[in-house]
Design an enzyme around this catalytic site. Structure first.
Site, short mmCIF file in Angstrom:
data_model
loop_
_atom_site.label_atom_id
_atom_site.label_comp_id
_atom_site.label_asym_id
_atom_site.label_seq_id
_atom_site.Cartn_x
_atom_site.Cartn_y
_atom_site.Cartn_z
N PHE A 122 43.67 45.64 46.13
CA PHE A 122 44.76 44.41 45.26
C PHE A 122 44.00 44.25 44.10
O PHE A 122 42.89 44.89 43.78
CB PHE A 122 44.96 43.11 45.25
CG PHE A 122 45.81 43.08 47.48
CD1 PHE A 122 47.10 44.31 47.09
CD2 PHE A 122 45.56 42.63 47.92
CE1 PHE A 122 47.68 44.49 48.09
CE2 PHE A 122 46.74 42.07 49.27
CZ PHE A 122 47.67 42.68 49.25
N SER A 123 44.17 43.77 43.08
CA SER A 123 43.25 43.63 41.63
C SER A 123 42.04 43.07 41.74
O SER A 123 41.58 43.49 41.29
CB SER A 123 44.65 43.44 41.05
OG SER A 123 44.67 41.34 41.11
N GLU A 124 42.15 41.67 42.80
CA GLU A 124 40.56 40.91 43.09
C GLU A 124 40.94 41.33 44.54
O GLU A 124 42.25 40.74 45.14
CB GLU A 124 40.84 39.50 42.35
CG GLU A 124 39.81 40.41 40.84
CD GLU A 124 41.43 40.17 40.05
OE1 GLU A 124 40.75 40.53 38.77
OE2 GLU A 124 42.57 40.05 40.10
N THR A 125 39.55 40.37 45.28
CA THR A 125 39.62 39.91 46.44
C THR A 125 38.67 39.18 46.22
O THR A 125 37.32 39.86 45.57
CB THR A 125 39.37 41.15 47.11
OG1 THR A 125 40.09 41.60 47.95
CG2 THR A 125 39.04 40.68 48.79
N HIS A 154 44.05 33.74 40.50
CA HIS A 154 44.38 33.99 41.71
C HIS A 154 44.01 33.95 43.20
O HIS A 154 44.56 33.41 44.22
CB HIS A 154 46.49 34.83 41.84
CG HIS A 154 45.47 36.41 42.12
ND1 HIS A 154 44.91 36.59 40.34
CD2 HIS A 154 45.15 36.79 42.42
CE1 HIS A 154 44.90 38.00 40.90
NE2 HIS A 154 45.04 38.40 42.24
#
Length: 207
Positions: A44-47, A74
């Site tokens: 994903f775009s960030e974790t 988010h």
């Protein structure tokens, strides 16, 4: 080593919508390389990786599949939702230590999560024609009185002022073009189709 990772969609009214994020709790024993590797597997775009803090209730580090970023909105929402659902927190106010400083987060009724952010900084103006083309909309569907601009409260993003919710909901981005635009702007994290739309579950990371 086994690590449990939660995957969620923030800002979602249904399972098909929202912005996907990964969350790893009790991440104190993970190295930076471990966190990068896990973020890459989740894709994903960030974790977000949650650990103990001497300055706040929690310390949270955020990783894209390629690098660490200072803050992610988010992923913060996803983190505190996960902390609530797993019994670590109840309704109330909490603080998180991030690379942009200590920020407050409040968990309200119905699991509504409110996040404090730093004062925004405004940067480059981006071509409306180029942005409209990448989103498969016309420039007439972008507000005339506001620019398409790079704005940051800790992470630089492209802000696009869309005229109404109907237009917003109908947008079908060309993710290749979005990534090309992002790659030309310093310190903007490219967004691609896999990081925004793929719904996957990686309950464990095996090293």
């Amino acid at each position: 080593m086994k690590v449990k990772a939660y995957t969620l969609n923030s800002f979602a009214k249904s399972i098909e919508g929202g912005n996907p994020a990964g969350v790893v709790l009790n991440a104190d024993d993970l190295s930076e390389n471990d966190m990068k590797k896990i973020a890459g597997i989740i894709g994903f775009s960030e974790t977000a990786f949650v650990m103990k803090s001497d300055l706040a209730d929690f310390k949270v580090r955020f990783f894209t599949p390629n690098e660490e970023v200072d803050i992610c909105g988010h992923s913060t929402i996803a983190t505190f939702y996960t902390l609530s659902r797993q019994g670590y927190i109840k309704l109330g106010k909490y603080s998180q230590e991030t690379k942009t400083g200590v920020l407050n987060v409040e968990l309200k009724e119905d699991l509504l999560i409110m996040m404090e952010q730093n004062t925004p900084n405004y940067y480059e103006i981006v071509s409306k024609n180029e942005i409209a083309d990448s989103l498969n909309i016309t420039t007439a569907e972008i507000l005339e009185e506001l620019p398409v601009q790079i704005v940051s409260t800790g992470l630089r993003d492209i802000f696009v002022p869309i005229k109404n919710m109907d237009i917003l909901n109908s947008i079908n981005p060309d993710f290749k073009k979005v990534a090309e635009i992002s790659s030309k702007i310093p310190n903007v994290i490219p967004v691609n189709e896999s990081s925004e739309t793929v719904k996957k579950s990686f309950p464990e990371f095996m090293e």
